[in-house]
Design a protein around this motif. Structure first.
Motif, PDB file in Angstrom:
ATOM      1  N   UNK A  69       0.842  -1.206   0.000  1.00 33.54           N
ATOM      2  CA  UNK A  69       0.000   0.000   0.000  1.00 33.54           C
ATOM      3  C   UNK A  69       0.882   1.262   0.000  1.00 33.54           C
ATOM      4  N   UNK A  70       0.316   2.356  -0.493  1.00 29.24           N
ATOM      5  CA  UNK A  70       1.075   3.610  -0.606  1.00 29.24           C
ATOM      6  C   UNK A  70       1.710   4.010   0.733  1.00 29.24           C
ATOM      7  N   UNK A  71       0.927   3.938   1.835  1.00 32.30           N
ATOM      8  CA  UNK A  71       1.476   4.412   3.111  1.00 32.30           C
ATOM      9  C   UNK A  71       2.582   3.505   3.632  1.00 32.30           C
ATOM     10  N   UNK A  72       2.628   2.265   3.143  1.00 36.87           N
ATOM     11  CA  UNK A  72       3.719   1.376   3.555  1.00 36.87           C
ATOM     12  C   UNK A  72       4.939   1.493   2.639  1.00 36.87           C
ATOM     13  N   UNK A  73       4.774   2.193   1.515  1.00 42.52           N
ATOM     14  CA  UNK A  73       5.947   2.410   0.644  1.00 42.52           C
ATOM     15  C   UNK A  73       6.809   3.543   1.204  1.00 42.52           C
ATOM     16  N   UNK A  74       6.206   4.450   1.971  1.00 43.48           N
ATOM     17  CA  UNK A  74       6.975   5.579   2.521  1.00 43.48           C
ATOM     18  C   UNK A  74       8.072   5.076   3.467  1.00 43.48           C
ATOM     19  N   UNK A  75       7.759   4.203   4.441  1.00 46.13           N
ATOM     20  CA  UNK A  75       8.845   3.693   5.286  1.00 46.13           C
ATOM     21  C   UNK A  75       9.896   2.889   4.508  1.00 46.13           C
ATOM     22  N   UNK A 109      13.973   9.893  14.534  1.00 50.29           N
ATOM     23  CA  UNK A 109      15.073  10.833  14.254  1.00 50.29           C
ATOM     24  C   UNK A 109      14.527  12.198  13.813  1.00 50.29           C
ATOM     25  N   UNK A 110      13.280  12.471  14.254  1.00 50.71           N
ATOM     26  CA  UNK A 110      12.565  13.667  13.814  1.00 50.71           C
ATOM     27  C   UNK A 110      13.362  14.956  14.063  1.00 50.71           C
ATOM     28  N   UNK A 111      13.921  15.101  15.281  1.00 47.10           N
ATOM     29  CA  UNK A 111      14.599  16.360  15.611  1.00 47.10           C
ATOM     30  C   UNK A 111      15.852  16.565  14.770  1.00 47.10           C
ATOM     31  N   UNK A 112      16.614  15.473  14.589  1.00 47.30           N
ATOM     32  CA  UNK A 112      17.827  15.564  13.767  1.00 47.30           C
ATOM     33  C   UNK A 112      17.460  15.917  12.329  1.00 47.30           C
ATOM     34  N   UNK A 113      16.421  15.243  11.815  1.00 44.29           N
ATOM     35  CA  UNK A 113      16.046  15.500  10.411  1.00 44.29           C
ATOM     36  C   UNK A 113      15.574  16.941  10.256  1.00 44.29           C
ATOM     37  N   UNK A 114      14.811  17.416  11.236  1.00 46.84           N
ATOM     38  CA  UNK A 114      14.308  18.790  11.144  1.00 46.84           C
ATOM     39  C   UNK A 114      15.483  19.779  11.080  1.00 46.84           C
ATOM     40  N   UNK A 151      10.499  12.504   5.778  1.00 43.76           N
ATOM     41  CA  UNK A 151      10.172  11.062   5.745  1.00 43.76           C
ATOM     42  C   UNK A 151      11.410  10.194   5.562  1.00 43.76           C
ATOM     43  N   UNK A 152      12.598  10.785   5.461  1.00 44.26           N
ATOM     44  CA  UNK A 152      13.854  10.059   5.237  1.00 44.26           C
ATOM     45  C   UNK A 152      13.796   9.222   3.963  1.00 44.26           C
TER      46      UNK A 152
END
Ligand code: ATP
Length: 234
Positions: A69-75, A109-114, A151-152
């Motif tokens: 599914x589309x939402x599982x392709x993002x990870x 890793x949200x803070x690092x990515x931001x 989304x890395x």
């Protein structure tokens, strides 16, 4: 990295894509160019899982992603910057960016990515509290790109990112895409802006009436007679 094999897509009885084959190697910038209605968005949407295939397969990093599914392709690393940006207009810049990191691996890793996104796009940090709909078109495009980076992605796909931007902003956008590529992210770029696209890509596919009519390096296609006539007005 990405192998699209014999991809066909229909809208009702109308065939939009017929046996499209596309391969993208890790680290490349690959583009799909073609005129209005050629099937570029359909191709990119099929790869990100937003459009159902009639037939064909999509393999990503050695795994069969056809039924994912589309939402599982993002990870998995397949991330799209959609045509028309599709921001949440009454949310702030930072709220829109954070939405990009909603899957668990990206969230960790949200803070690092931001921080990385703000380093790449300092204008967004200056405007992080601003409501997105009050930004200029170019700034909104930056938010859409920043959100995708949150989304890395391993493969970042752009659907007509230059649409509606002034020539100077288009130039900035193309240099940003090269910068993102130099950070190790593989790029797929759908564009109508053929000349500038061919100048920055490693390889390109020309899509006409739902089929790939030509493929080659950017330089090869820049000098191809058919491309010159059909897309470069020469
Ligand atoms: P554009 O640059 O205009 O977006 P494109 O190359 O991205 O063009 P697509 O949007 O993929 O082309 O469209 C391919 C074909 O499929 C066109 O003939 C279009 O009219 C048709 N099409 C696209 N989306 C739909 C839809 N949701 N329902 C029916 N037909 C569609």
């Amino acid at each position: 990295m990405l192998k699209v094999k014999n991809l066909s897509v229909h809208y009702g009885g109308m065939q939009a894509l017929a046996n499209v084959n596309i391969q993208v190697n890790e680290g490349e910038i690959v583009s799909i160019v073609g005129s209005n209605g050629a099937g570029k968005s359909t191709t990119i949407n099929a790869i990100s899982g937003l459009r159902k295939l009639t037939s064909g397969t999509i393999e990503f990093m050695g795994k069969d992603a056809t039924a994912v599914e589309a939402h599982d392709r993002v990870p998995m690393g397949i991330v799209q910057v959609p045509e028309g940006r599709k921001l949440f207009p009454i949310m702030t810049v930072e709220e829109n960016l954070l939405l990009g990191s909603s899957h668990p691996e990206a969230r960790k890793v949200r803070n690092e990515t931001l921080k990385e996104v703000y380093k790449l796009l300092p204008r967004l940090e200056e405007r992080k509290k601003q409501i997105s709909k009050t930004l200029s078109g170019g700034e909104q495009q930056m938010v859409a790109i920043g959100r995708a980076l949150m989304s890395r992605p391993k493969l970042l796909m752009f659907d007509e990112p230059s649409l509606g931007l002034s020539p100077l902003l288009v130039q900035n956008l193309f240099s940003l895409i090269r910068q993102i590529s130099s950070q190790g992210i593989t790029i797929m770029l759908v564009e109508q802006n053929v000349k500038q696209t061919l100048q920055i890509v490693d390889r390109c596919y020309v899509l006409e009436n739902g089929s790939i009519s030509l493929e080659g390096t950017g330089q090869e296609l820049l000098h191809n007679d058919h491309v010159k006539k059909a897309f470069l007005g020469m």
